[in-house]
Design a protein around this motif. Sequence first.
Motif, PDB file in Angstrom:
ATOM      1  N   ALA A  36       0.831  -1.206   0.000  1.00  0.00           N
ATOM      2  CA  ALA A  36       0.000   0.000   0.000  1.00  0.00           C
ATOM      3  C   ALA A  36       0.864   1.255   0.000  1.00  0.00           C
ATOM      4  O   ALA A  36       0.412   2.317  -0.395  1.00  0.00           O
ATOM      5  CB  ALA A  36      -0.927  -0.001   1.209  1.00  0.00           C
ATOM      6  N   GLU A  37       2.116   1.136   0.440  1.00  0.00           N
ATOM      7  CA  GLU A  37       2.995   2.306   0.494  1.00  0.00           C
ATOM      8  C   GLU A  37       3.566   2.667  -0.869  1.00  0.00           C
ATOM      9  O   GLU A  37       3.928   3.804  -1.119  1.00  0.00           O
ATOM     10  CB  GLU A  37       4.172   2.057   1.456  1.00  0.00           C
ATOM     11  CG  GLU A  37       3.778   1.824   2.893  1.00  0.00           C
ATOM     12  CD  GLU A  37       3.544   0.350   3.194  1.00  0.00           C
ATOM     13  OE1 GLU A  37       4.171  -0.526   2.571  1.00  0.00           O
ATOM     14  OE2 GLU A  37       2.703   0.073   4.057  1.00  0.00           O
TER      15      GLU A  37
ATOM     16  N   PRO B 250       3.384   3.681  -4.572  1.00  0.00           N
ATOM     17  CA  PRO B 250       2.399   4.212  -5.519  1.00  0.00           C
ATOM     18  C   PRO B 250       2.276   3.361  -6.785  1.00  0.00           C
ATOM     19  O   PRO B 250       1.193   3.253  -7.356  1.00  0.00           O
ATOM     20  CB  PRO B 250       2.933   5.606  -5.858  1.00  0.00           C
ATOM     21  CG  PRO B 250       3.903   5.942  -4.781  1.00  0.00           C
ATOM     22  CD  PRO B 250       4.425   4.636  -4.241  1.00  0.00           C
TER      23      PRO B 250
ATOM     24  N   ASP C  82       2.579   0.031  -6.957  1.00  0.00           N
ATOM     25  CA  ASP C  82       1.743  -1.116  -6.593  1.00  0.00           C
ATOM     26  C   ASP C  82       0.278  -0.701  -6.513  1.00  0.00           C
ATOM     27  O   ASP C  82      -0.605  -1.420  -6.948  1.00  0.00           O
ATOM     28  CB  ASP C  82       2.165  -1.702  -5.246  1.00  0.00           C
ATOM     29  CG  ASP C  82       3.371  -2.609  -5.340  1.00  0.00           C
ATOM     30  OD1 ASP C  82       3.894  -2.806  -6.459  1.00  0.00           O
ATOM     31  OD2 ASP C  82       3.808  -3.118  -4.293  1.00  0.00           O
ATOM     32  N   ARG C  83       0.042   0.474  -5.928  1.00  0.00           N
ATOM     33  CA  ARG C  83      -1.329   0.962  -5.781  1.00  0.00           C
ATOM     34  C   ARG C  83      -1.970   1.172  -7.153  1.00  0.00           C
ATOM     35  O   ARG C  83      -3.098   0.768  -7.407  1.00  0.00           O
ATOM     36  CB  ARG C  83      -1.341   2.242  -4.947  1.00  0.00           C
ATOM     37  CG  ARG C  83      -2.692   2.647  -4.464  1.00  0.00           C
ATOM     38  CD  ARG C  83      -2.686   3.769  -3.422  1.00  0.00           C
ATOM     39  NE  ARG C  83      -1.674   4.796  -3.622  1.00  0.00           N
ATOM     40  CZ  ARG C  83      -0.596   4.973  -2.847  1.00  0.00           C
ATOM     41  NH1 ARG C  83      -0.377   4.172  -1.830  1.00  0.00           N
ATOM     42  NH2 ARG C  83       0.252   5.946  -3.090  1.00  0.00           N
ATOM     43  N   SER C  84      -1.216   1.786  -8.072  1.00  0.00           N
ATOM     44  CA  SER C  84      -1.721   2.030  -9.428  1.00  0.00           C
ATOM     45  C   SER C  84      -1.996   0.706 -10.143  1.00  0.00           C
ATOM     46  O   SER C  84      -3.034   0.551 -10.790  1.00  0.00           O
ATOM     47  CB  SER C  84      -0.701   2.857 -10.219  1.00  0.00           C
ATOM     48  OG  SER C  84      -1.074   2.951 -11.557  1.00  0.00           O
TER      49      SER C  84
ATOM     50  N   ARG D 129      -2.619  -2.228  -8.740  1.00  0.00           N
ATOM     51  CA  ARG D 129      -3.757  -2.871  -8.088  1.00  0.00           C
ATOM     52  C   ARG D 129      -5.080  -2.258  -8.567  1.00  0.00           C
ATOM     53  O   ARG D 129      -6.044  -2.972  -8.841  1.00  0.00           O
ATOM     54  CB  ARG D 129      -3.629  -2.768  -6.572  1.00  0.00           C
ATOM     55  CG  ARG D 129      -4.629  -3.581  -5.809  1.00  0.00           C
ATOM     56  CD  ARG D 129      -4.378  -3.598  -4.299  1.00  0.00           C
ATOM     57  NE  ARG D 129      -4.317  -2.274  -3.723  1.00  0.00           N
ATOM     58  CZ  ARG D 129      -3.193  -1.675  -3.291  1.00  0.00           C
ATOM     59  NH1 ARG D 129      -2.041  -2.290  -3.382  1.00  0.00           N
ATOM     60  NH2 ARG D 129      -3.232  -0.469  -2.771  1.00  0.00           N
ATOM     61  N   GLU D 130      -5.121  -0.938  -8.719  1.00  0.00           N
ATOM     62  CA  GLU D 130      -6.332  -0.267  -9.206  1.00  0.00           C
ATOM     63  C   GLU D 130      -6.652  -0.687 -10.636  1.00  0.00           C
ATOM     64  O   GLU D 130      -7.814  -0.948 -10.967  1.00  0.00           O
ATOM     65  CB  GLU D 130      -6.171   1.250  -9.103  1.00  0.00           C
ATOM     66  CG  GLU D 130      -6.200   1.755  -7.674  1.00  0.00           C
ATOM     67  CD  GLU D 130      -5.748   3.209  -7.539  1.00  0.00           C
ATOM     68  OE1 GLU D 130      -5.434   3.861  -8.568  1.00  0.00           O
ATOM     69  OE2 GLU D 130      -5.708   3.691  -6.389  1.00  0.00           O
TER      70      GLU D 130
ATOM     71  N   PRO E 142      -5.599  -6.243   2.446  1.00  0.00           N
ATOM     72  CA  PRO E 142      -4.338  -5.552   2.720  1.00  0.00           C
ATOM     73  C   PRO E 142      -3.739  -5.982   4.056  1.00  0.00           C
ATOM     74  O   PRO E 142      -4.480  -6.266   5.000  1.00  0.00           O
ATOM     75  CB  PRO E 142      -4.711  -4.074   2.730  1.00  0.00           C
ATOM     76  CG  PRO E 142      -6.181  -4.013   2.820  1.00  0.00           C
ATOM     77  CD  PRO E 142      -6.727  -5.343   2.401  1.00  0.00           C
TER      78      PRO E 142
ATOM     79  N   SER F 205       0.288  -2.426   6.208  1.00  0.00           N
ATOM     80  CA  SER F 205      -0.005  -1.366   5.253  1.00  0.00           C
ATOM     81  C   SER F 205      -1.163  -0.481   5.708  1.00  0.00           C
ATOM     82  O   SER F 205      -1.284   0.648   5.269  1.00  0.00           O
ATOM     83  CB  SER F 205      -0.299  -1.947   3.869  1.00  0.00           C
ATOM     84  OG  SER F 205      -1.514  -2.647   3.880  1.00  0.00           O
TER      85      SER F 205
END
Length: 161
Positions: free
Chosen positions: A25-26, A28, A30-32, A34-35, A52, A56
């Motif tokens: 989750a930290e 960006p 990975d977050r992009s 995952r989205e 999660p 995280s």
Amino acid sequence: MAVEDQHDAPEVDEGSWIYLSAGSAEDPGDRSLREELAEACAKSGWTAVTHPSPKSTGTAVDPGRFLASVSQAVEHADVVVAVIGPRSEMADAELTLAYSHRRPVVGVQVGGAPLDSEARMLLSGYERATIVACDTPEQCAISLREALSDPAFAETIRQAG
């Protein structure tokens, strides 16, 4: 779901869902990713569920209880989607659980990341797994949609149910 998104997608029961490996989750990136993957699941008619890590989210959770919860989620998912990237103990645990529960797996190999851990090497010989390679979150989403709409993999999912 729009009509144009349905043309290649196999019929998915509304109670069906995908366990989407959470990643970091930290990070960006990975977050992009995952989205994009969650959106690809939705466009393919699937609900994506993530779990999660407590690390995280900043919450204090008993590690044994957390792992038992992840194990239950993986066991009941119709498909597990896991990102194969830099070594991640959580991703390794999720992949090991998917294998032990005989769940179909889509491994998303980003940027030619090596299959360096035992759990990831396990995927390369697992008959219920498919690995897609991609370089960007957008390419990964397209590759995931293609894997989910592949008739042979759809049959694998159906047989595992």
